[in-house]
Design a protein around this motif. Structure first.
Motif, PDB file in Angstrom:
ATOM      1  N   ASP A  82       0.861  -1.180   0.000  1.00 41.52           N
ATOM      2  CA  ASP A  82       0.000   0.000   0.000  1.00 41.52           C
ATOM      3  C   ASP A  82       0.901   1.233   0.000  1.00 41.52           C
ATOM      4  O   ASP A  82       1.891   1.279   0.742  1.00 41.52           O
ATOM      5  CB  ASP A  82      -0.904   0.034   1.234  1.00 41.52           C
ATOM      6  N   VAL A  83       0.554   2.226  -0.803  1.00 45.49           N
ATOM      7  CA  VAL A  83       1.309   3.476  -0.817  1.00 45.49           C
ATOM      8  C   VAL A  83       0.837   4.330   0.355  1.00 45.49           C
ATOM      9  O   VAL A  83      -0.340   4.670   0.461  1.00 45.49           O
ATOM     10  CB  VAL A  83       1.112   4.222  -2.156  1.00 45.49           C
ATOM     11  N   THR A  84       1.765   4.652   1.254  1.00 47.06           N
ATOM     12  CA  THR A  84       1.410   5.419   2.451  1.00 47.06           C
ATOM     13  C   THR A  84       1.783   6.890   2.350  1.00 47.06           C
ATOM     14  O   THR A  84       1.170   7.729   3.015  1.00 47.06           O
ATOM     15  CB  THR A  84       2.090   4.816   3.685  1.00 47.06           C
ATOM     16  N   ALA A  85       2.804   7.214   1.530  1.00 48.53           N
ATOM     17  CA  ALA A  85       3.240   8.615   1.436  1.00 48.53           C
ATOM     18  C   ALA A  85       4.034   8.804   0.149  1.00 48.53           C
ATOM     19  O   ALA A  85       4.709   7.888  -0.328  1.00 48.53           O
ATOM     20  CB  ALA A  85       4.101   8.991   2.638  1.00 48.53           C
ATOM     21  N   VAL A  86       3.927  10.008  -0.398  1.00 47.46           N
ATOM     22  CA  VAL A  86       4.736  10.374  -1.564  1.00 47.46           C
ATOM     23  C   VAL A  86       5.419  11.706  -1.260  1.00 47.46           C
ATOM     24  O   VAL A  86       4.932  12.497  -0.451  1.00 47.46           O
ATOM     25  CB  VAL A  86       3.878  10.496  -2.842  1.00 47.46           C
ATOM     26  N   PRO A  87       6.549  11.965  -1.887  1.00 44.85           N
ATOM     27  CA  PRO A  87       7.258  13.216  -1.624  1.00 44.85           C
ATOM     28  C   PRO A  87       6.499  14.410  -2.189  1.00 44.85           C
ATOM     29  O   PRO A  87       5.750  14.280  -3.163  1.00 44.85           O
ATOM     30  CB  PRO A  87       8.601  13.018  -2.335  1.00 44.85           C
ATOM     31  N   PRO A  88       6.687  15.592  -1.624  1.00 45.93           N
ATOM     32  CA  PRO A  88       6.029  16.790  -2.138  1.00 45.93           C
ATOM     33  C   PRO A  88       6.608  17.179  -3.488  1.00 45.93           C
ATOM     34  O   PRO A  88       7.692  16.741  -3.878  1.00 45.93           O
ATOM     35  CB  PRO A  88       6.338  17.844  -1.070  1.00 45.93           C
ATOM     36  N   PRO A  89       5.899  18.033  -4.241  1.00 43.91           N
ATOM     37  CA  PRO A  89       6.380  18.441  -5.569  1.00 43.91           C
ATOM     38  C   PRO A  89       7.788  19.012  -5.558  1.00 43.91           C
ATOM     39  O   PRO A  89       8.551  18.800  -6.504  1.00 43.91           O
ATOM     40  CB  PRO A  89       5.351  19.488  -5.991  1.00 43.91           C
ATOM     41  N   ALA A  90       8.163  19.707  -4.497  1.00 46.97           N
ATOM     42  CA  ALA A  90       9.507  20.290  -4.440  1.00 46.97           C
ATOM     43  C   ALA A  90      10.580  19.207  -4.450  1.00 46.97           C
ATOM     44  O   ALA A  90      11.645  19.383  -5.046  1.00 46.97           O
ATOM     45  CB  ALA A  90       9.644  21.166  -3.200  1.00 46.97           C
ATOM     46  N   PHE A 108      18.883  15.940 -16.420  1.00 43.60           N
ATOM     47  CA  PHE A 108      17.621  15.435 -15.897  1.00 43.60           C
ATOM     48  C   PHE A 108      16.545  16.493 -16.145  1.00 43.60           C
ATOM     49  O   PHE A 108      16.597  17.576 -15.565  1.00 43.60           O
ATOM     50  CB  PHE A 108      17.773  15.096 -14.415  1.00 43.60           C
ATOM     51  N   LEU A 109      15.562  16.157 -16.991  1.00 45.70           N
ATOM     52  CA  LEU A 109      14.726  17.183 -17.609  1.00 45.70           C
ATOM     53  C   LEU A 109      13.313  17.277 -17.028  1.00 45.70           C
ATOM     54  O   LEU A 109      12.796  18.368 -16.827  1.00 45.70           O
ATOM     55  CB  LEU A 109      14.644  16.929 -19.116  1.00 45.70           C
ATOM     56  N   GLU A 110      12.664  16.140 -16.829  1.00 46.08           N
ATOM     57  CA  GLU A 110      11.292  16.140 -16.317  1.00 46.08           C
ATOM     58  C   GLU A 110      11.114  14.909 -15.447  1.00 46.08           C
ATOM     59  O   GLU A 110      11.758  13.878 -15.661  1.00 46.08           O
ATOM     60  CB  GLU A 110      10.267  16.126 -17.459  1.00 46.08           C
ATOM     61  N   ALA A 111      10.197  15.013 -14.464  1.00 51.05           N
ATOM     62  CA  ALA A 111       9.955  13.896 -13.556  1.00 51.05           C
ATOM     63  C   ALA A 111       8.530  13.968 -13.047  1.00 51.05           C
ATOM     64  O   ALA A 111       7.870  15.018 -13.111  1.00 51.05           O
ATOM     65  CB  ALA A 111      10.946  13.920 -12.385  1.00 51.05           C
ATOM     66  N   GLY A 112       8.054  12.859 -12.519  1.00 54.32           N
ATOM     67  CA  GLY A 112       6.712  12.840 -11.971  1.00 54.32           C
ATOM     68  C   GLY A 112       6.452  11.581 -11.178  1.00 54.32           C
ATOM     69  O   GLY A 112       7.216  10.611 -11.227  1.00 54.32           O
ATOM     70  N   LEU A 113       5.365  11.603 -10.429  1.00 55.86           N
ATOM     71  CA  LEU A 113       4.925  10.454  -9.650  1.00 55.86           C
ATOM     72  C   LEU A 113       3.880   9.668 -10.424  1.00 55.86           C
ATOM     73  O   LEU A 113       3.108  10.234 -11.206  1.00 55.86           O
ATOM     74  CB  LEU A 113       4.338  10.912  -8.320  1.00 55.86           C
ATOM     75  N   CYS A 114       3.832   8.364 -10.178  1.00 57.95           N
ATOM     76  CA  CYS A 114       2.829   7.494 -10.797  1.00 57.95           C
ATOM     77  C   CYS A 114       1.799   7.001  -9.787  1.00 57.95           C
ATOM     78  O   CYS A 114       0.830   6.343 -10.169  1.00 57.95           O
ATOM     79  CB  CYS A 114       3.505   6.284 -11.443  1.00 57.95           C
TER      80      CYS A 114
END
Length: 427
Positions: free
Chosen positions: A345-353, A364-370
């Motif tokens: 289970d995903v409990t936490a993800v990092p903030p956009p910063a 390193f050009l672009e990144a994102g969460l899935c």
């Protein structure tokens, strides 16, 4: 939508979102929102689209996703708008129909048979050699694709696949689309499956758009996959680090495959295996690749935003764009994923910063969460296995593989909270 709002306004284009889940902020971004039934209920989705007052005036249909293609193709055909017609969409969604069309056009592909039991798989393996691949008719985004190494493994493999067929929403969507479109399937996709010879060689892909009946790829992509038996994507390299002649051969085979299915005014994504001599087509999809990070990767190769191209094509225009060729001096790019293959289970993800801190503006050009907190991650062979946690797009002046290696190492540092479940759900 936030990123493209000014571009759409300058063109005088308004978008209406039609989906089975609409976030509160989306109602502020779109000109209108239409709540639809789930994607596997194609006939009900089409009925909701027909009666939606927001769609009384409609100049184009954007359907660049597997879930959007069935109802979107039917709606576009009813309104006389650009897009793949329902029969063509079915040839993309039903992989047995894809195989039949490619065979008729003489496009290289694995040997195949429509099967219903393990005995047929064993007979096919004896005739064509082991290993063989067993997969659903429906495109399942690499889920329900099973490698069978020997006759002794056929019973267990077929049992797992048949169990998945009964529960897969992708398979249910294909069956309901055929009913809604009044088109025949070669067999019931919940009972039958494809058995194919194993195609050796490097896993490659070509994505692009069909304009005026001509397939135009963004370039040849090298896929990075998990080792068998689990066939999931861990990265994409564009352009593939191949010789120019090899890339040209792969691109030409991809275009022939797309055009053999009759696609037009649509995106496409063709998967292939290339053994150094022959490029064999594994799958043809009537939309662009959907994995996170792919569209930014396409944009780097094409010099155009794929979203802008998709809007133009949906409105009946014939835009042009470039192609990643691997020429000297041309930067290479790759997308790498952080992955998880266990029940979590995903409990936490990092903030956009923290996600933005992965980037340096050069390599390193672009990144994102899935994922987001609350998501359930399933272990293979669960039919709803989606292993990607986050993605990172990287660049290198000489090698796409070097770009991938750098991106994979860096995206793995992103902290994502995962917890074991107190019980495991049945696969």
């Amino acid at each position: 939508m936030r990123r493209k709002r000014d571009w759409l306004a300058a063109r005088g284009v308004e978008l209406v979102l039609a989906d089975d889940w609409i976030a509160p902020e989306e109602r502020e971004l779109y000109a209108g929102c239409v709540l639809l039934p789930p994607a596997e209920q194609v006939a009900a989705r089409l009925a909701a689209l027909r009666r939606a007052p927001e769609l009384a005036r409609l100049d184009g249909v954007l359907l660049q996703s597997e879930a959007a293609l069935p109802a979107g193709a039917l709606l576009a055909a009813e309104r006389g708008l650009p897009g793949p017609d329902p029969a063509t969409a079915l040839r993309c969604l039903d992989k047995s129909a894809t195989r039949a069309a490619l065979r008729a056009a003489g496009v290289a592909q694995p040997e195949f048979v429509v099967a219903r039991d393990a005995a047929q798989v064993r007979r096919f393996g004896e005739a064509h050699g082991w290993p063989v691949m067993v997969k659903a008719f429906a495109s399942t985004m690499a889920r329900l694709v099973t490698k069978v190494d020997a006759p002794s493994a056929a019973d267990d493999a077929v049992a797992r696949v048949r169990d998945g067929l009964a529960r897969s929403l992708d398979v249910a969507r294909l069956a309901d689309f055929a009913r809604a479109a009044r088109l025949d399937l070669a067999a019931d996709p919940r009972e039958a499956f494809l058995c194919e010879s194993f195609a050796p060689g490097a896993p490659l892909e070509c994505d692009g758009f069909v304009v005026g009946g001509r397939a135009r790829p963004f370039g040849v992509i090298e896929q990075v996959m998990t080792p068998a038996p689990h066939l999931y994507f861990e990265g994409y390299l564009l352009p593939a680090d191949l010789a120019a002649a090899a890339r040209d051969r792969v691109a030409a085979t991809s275009a022939r495959a797309v055009e053999a299915l009759g696609l037009d005014a649509a995106g496409f994504s063709v998967e292939l295996r290339f053994d150094g001599e022959v490029a064999r087509v594994i799958e043809v999809n009537g939309r662009l690749g959907e994995d996170h990070g792919l569209w930014p990767l396409f944009a780097r190769a094409a010099g155009r935003d794929p979203f802008e191209l998709a809007v133009a094509i949906a409105l009946g225009e014939r835009p042009t764009w470039g192609c990643a060729s691997g020429a000297a001096g041309e930067r290479r790019h790759a997308v790498a994923f952080a992955c998880q293959y266990e029940e979590r289970d995903v409990t936490a993800v990092p903030p956009p910063a923290d996600v933005a801190a992965l980037l340096d503006g050069a390599r390193f050009l672009e990144a994102g969460l899935c994922v987001e907190p609350g998501d359930e991650l399933h272990a293979p062979p669960h039919p709803e296995t989606f292993p990607h946690l986050a993605w990172l797009l990287a660049s290198d002046p000489a090698s796409s593989r070097a770009a991938f290696a750098a991106a994979r190492a860096r995206v793995a540092t992103l902290p994502i909270g995962l917890a074991r479940r107190c019980y495991d759900r049945a696969p």
